[in-house]
Design an enzyme around this catalytic site. Structure first.
Site, PDB file in Angstrom:
ATOM      1  N   HIS A 159       5.844   7.123  11.291  1.00  0.00           N
ATOM      2  CA  HIS A 159       5.328   6.939   9.944  1.00  0.00           C
ATOM      3  C   HIS A 159       4.638   8.260   9.605  1.00  0.00           C
ATOM      4  O   HIS A 159       3.421   8.360   9.607  1.00  0.00           O
ATOM      5  CB  HIS A 159       4.332   5.769   9.938  1.00  0.00           C
ATOM      6  N   ARG A 217       0.815  -1.208   0.000  1.00  0.00           N
ATOM      7  CA  ARG A 217       0.000   0.000   0.000  1.00  0.00           C
ATOM      8  C   ARG A 217       0.851   1.261   0.000  1.00  0.00           C
ATOM      9  O   ARG A 217       0.694   2.125  -0.852  1.00  0.00           O
ATOM     10  CB  ARG A 217      -0.905   0.017   1.227  1.00  0.00           C
ATOM     11  N   THR A 218       1.761   1.355   0.955  1.00  0.00           N
ATOM     12  CA  THR A 218       2.535   2.582   1.085  1.00  0.00           C
ATOM     13  C   THR A 218       3.454   2.769  -0.111  1.00  0.00           C
ATOM     14  O   THR A 218       3.576   3.859  -0.659  1.00  0.00           O
ATOM     15  CB  THR A 218       3.343   2.544   2.399  1.00  0.00           C
ATOM     16  N   ARG A 227      11.598   2.766   3.869  1.00  0.00           N
ATOM     17  CA  ARG A 227      10.965   2.053   4.985  1.00  0.00           C
ATOM     18  C   ARG A 227      11.962   1.025   5.501  1.00  0.00           C
ATOM     19  O   ARG A 227      12.656   0.374   4.722  1.00  0.00           O
ATOM     20  CB  ARG A 227       9.688   1.342   4.540  1.00  0.00           C
ATOM     21  N   LYS A 264      22.457 -10.168   0.765  1.00  0.00           N
ATOM     22  CA  LYS A 264      23.867 -10.360   0.413  1.00  0.00           C
ATOM     23  C   LYS A 264      24.800  -9.833   1.482  1.00  0.00           C
ATOM     24  O   LYS A 264      26.017  -9.885   1.334  1.00  0.00           O
ATOM     25  CB  LYS A 264      24.164  -9.657  -0.910  1.00  0.00           C
TER      26      LYS A 264
END
Lengths: 435, 321
Positions: free
Chosen positions: B143, B65-66, B115, B93
């Site tokens: 957020h 969504r974000t 994020r 990695k």
């Protein structure tokens, strides 16, 4: 059209000329008590009641029925050792009118359906009143919280993992924190499992001579002290069960002085016996926590005397012969106690440690207060849950005569003073001593 | 302050959190975003404000969504948007966060949208790059664009934020949405309550300027806005709450519990919802009271405003400090 039931229609019982003992109000005087239906109608110096059945109580004591906050009834799951009915009869004979049962049945009381099953069985049997604790963690496994909110809404009166400590500090913190959300009671079996290990008796000379694995007294106080720190950060109502050591009693004493919401109980073996009762590997003296040193025993008595220890519970743990007639290490922990709770507690009075009223308080209004039950009072309007007893009658404990299905007690043959004469629940006589 | 820059100029290079923003700065985001809501409803949605700019969506944690919301926002402003799902590349990695930041920085992006599952990680990354960074969620910390979109959603329906009472309900302990919303709503003069079982409330939450409740009836009494939070599935089965059944019984939003709130109280949820866990479907889908879909729509507009402010201010050279 049916007529309404009026007060005149209710069965009435007048107990006359009795020594009334109500620790809640401090009443200790000769007088009469009238029961109407299920409730106490009057408590006074002298009462007259036409049509009432009369019980002459001269020379006897009348107290609130005993509230035993820690019993195991083995139903469901091990009905060959005890059941709601046999446990109810044992309670009746012991003067116990209210019991709180541990959740370590099979299946354990960790969901609402088992709580409802026990409530239904208690209604059917109609002996002593039975309340149940629910498990604090699912399957008593110490990992996941149970549905405490729903369990309490359906009648669970507190949360505990029974004869197992909630060992993990993070889980215990969440149990306390979640319980605090709903203002619920958490009862701990205070023994640090990583320290007690496979131990079976108190650490010291007795264990050393017998070559038995030992549990240090520190195992108890470490758990109590840890829990008290968690209570301080969560604010939950916390009760430490069956304290057996001087150091743990002292820890609770300090916590109470600090105003923490904590209570505790002990059981008769911890003030009536010490570790020497194990003698020659007597499995009937194998308990959890173990019987301690004489020094600890005296500290437990002192804790009872000064009020640090709120309650005396029987810690009734019925086991069949197959569980006890075994080598010491293989035998189960625990003893039956419902039928000896009153006379063993009265030893504190007869030995001059406590007043009769104070002993009765530890057995009635105090545990009722911890459990928030409307029991343990001799007051107008209170439930007519009563015990009539002769405080001085001398007799010998005989496990053969126990109503309990199990006979595992280290007190067989012990001369005691004080005998239950009659037990009344909701106005109904559920036990009478013959002779 | 530089001449010609109005009071409400955004004084920061990055948008890392709501904490520290002034009411004027928040208003500026909301006012600008408000205009974009209308633009986004037109058939022709594209602007060229950010043409030639490069935005990299850098998500160290799964998000649909974000990430999509930011991608749509960037494209509508004409920027080139690149999505990097870092969770499945560099981290696997063994590259450190700072190495990843340096690598991205070398590609000369204008805005990084980041994020990360760890609180504070976005700030750490922002210290190592030359471009603007937007925090799209860092651990249980902040957020900010969610709080801004929630605020605009409320403002568009209620006309204001000042003086409203907002109850944020559920897993406050782990929620970055809650922390950003508490900061924003307090800054804008709303009254904030949090409602949760004690296992889901962090210590001293009251110090953040909220009133804590443990009972939905008391917590929702006379509130204007009920903001529900998602309960992660790994927290449902005995670790923080005993079961979804018990959680819904005591803390799930249904009409019965909503009755305590004001009759015109509105319902919000940052999504994705667990129907039957923290919110009942009948409430979630109530077209008169649920703002849940409006939140998604307004989310794009708010992110357009954020990207515009950060990218434009950067270009103007007025990007103190």
């Amino acid at each position: 059209m049916k007529g309404r039931i009026t007060a005149e229609d209710l069965p009435r019982l007048l107990i006359r000329g009795v020594r009334l003992l109500d620790p809640q109000s401090g009443l200790d005087a000769t007088g009469d008590l009238l029961i109407e239906g299920e409730r106490i109608a009057a408590v006074a110096g002298a009462l007259a009641a036409a049509d009432a059945q009369v019980v002459e109580g001269e020379g006897l004591c009348l107290a609130p029925g005993l509230v035993d906050m820690r019993v195991q009834l083995r139903e469901p799951g091990a009905e060959h050792m005890e059941s709601i009915e046999s446990g109810g009869r044992a309670a009746a004979a012991g003067g116990v009118t209210t019991m709180a049962a541990l959740p370590n049945t099979e299946p354990p009381v960790d969901n609402v359906s088992v709580v409802e099953f026990l409530a239904r069985r208690a209604r059917e049997v109609r002996l002593a009143k039975i309340h149940t604790y629910a498990a604090a963690t699912t399957g008593l496994a110490g990992k996941q919280l149970t549905e405490m909110g729903l369990l309490a809404a359906n009648g669970a009166i507190g949360f505990t993992d029974g004869v197992k400590a909630i060992g993990d500090a993070l889980i215990m913190r969440r149990v306390l924190s979640y319980a605090r959300t709903f203002d619920l009671l958490v009862v701990q079996h205070p023994q640090e499992p990583s320290l007690s290990g496979a131990g079976e008796v108190n650490e010291g000379e007795t264990a050393t001579r017998l070559g038995l694995a030992a549990i240090p007294p520190a195992a108890e106080v470490i758990m109590v002290e840890r829990d008290l720190r968690l209570v301080a950060i969560t604010g939950a109502r916390y009760h430490a069960a069956h304290l057996s050591t001087a150091v743990a009693v002292e820890a609770i004493r300090r916590a109470k002085a600090q105003g923490l919401p904590v209570t505790c109980d002990t059981a008769p073996p911890y003030f009536a016996l010490n570790e020497t009762a194990i003698g020659d590997y007597r499995t009937f003296a194998k308990l959890s926590p173990p019987l301690r040193s004489e020094w600890d025993r005296r500290a437990v008595v002192e804790g009872l005397r000064d009020g640090t220890v709120d309650a005396i519970a029987s810690d009734h743990a019925p086991w069949d012969q197959d569980s006890k007639r075994l080598p010491f290490s293989s035998a189960a922990f625990g003893i039956v106690g419902l039928e000896t709770l009153l006379p063993l507690s009265l030893e504190l009075y007869h030995n001059g440690h406590m007043s009769l009223l104070d002993v009765i308080a530890r057995l009635t209004c105090n545990p009722a207060r911890v459990l928030r039950l409307p029991a343990g009072r001799l007051a107008q309007g209170a439930p007519a849950d009563l015990v009539l007893f002769d405080p001085d009658r001398e007799w010998r404990v005989s496990t053969e005569e126990f109503r309990s299905k199990s006979k595992n007690a280290p007190f067989d043959g012990r001369p005691v003073r004080g005998r239950v004469v009659r037990t009344i629940v909701d106005g109904r006589t559920i036990f009478r001593q013959e002779g | 302050m530089q001449a010609g820059v109005c009071d409400s100029a955004f004084r920061h290079r990055h948008l890392l959190g709501i904490e520290g923003l002034s009411p004027a700065e928040i208003e500026r985001f909301l006012d600008l975003a408000d205009g974009y809501v209308e633009l986004n409803r037109q058939a022709e949605k594209k602007r060229s404000l950010l043409r030639g700019r490069t935005i990299i969506n850098c998500f160290f944690e799964n998000s649909t969504r974000t990430r999509t919301s930011f991608e749509v926002a960037g494209k509508r402003l004409g920027a080139d948007v690149i999505n990097m799902a870092v969770a499945v590349s560099s981290m696997v990695k063994g590259e450190t966060l700072i190495d990843t930041a340096m690598t991205l920085n070398a590609m000369q992006p204008d805005v990084l949208v980041v994020r990360h599952p760890e609180s504070g990680a976005v700030q750490l990354l922002s210290e190592k790059v030359d471009c603007a960074v937007v925090n799209a969620g860092d651990g249980s910390h902040e957020h900010p664009t969610q709080a801004l979109l929630d605020a605009l959603t409320i403002r568009r329906r209620k006309g204001r934020l000042q003086g409203l009472t907002v109850a944020i309900c559920g897993d406050i302990l782990h929620s970055r949405v809650a922390r950003s919303n508490i900061a924003l709503l307090n800054t804008m003069g709303a009254r904030v309550r949090v409602v949760a079982p004690r296992t889901l409330l962090p210590a001293e939450i009251e110090r953040l300027g909220v009133e804590a409740f443990h009972d939905m009836g008391a917590g929702l009494a006379d509130v204007d806005i009920v903001m529900m939070l998602r309960l992660q599935s790994e927290r449902m089965h005995g670790s923080f709450v005993p079961s979804t059944r018990e959680y819904f019984h005591f803390y799930g939003l249904d009409y019965d519990k909503l009755r305590a709130a004001k009759p015109d109280a509105l319902i919000m949820h940052p999504g994705p919802m667990n129907r039957g866990v923290e919110i009942g479907s009948e409430v979630a889908d109530d077209i008169d009271r649920s703002l849940i879909r409006a939140q998604v729509e307004i989310g794009v507009a708010v992110r357009m405003a954020c990207l515009e402010i950060l990218a434009r201010d950067l270009g103007d050279g007025s990007s103190a400090p």
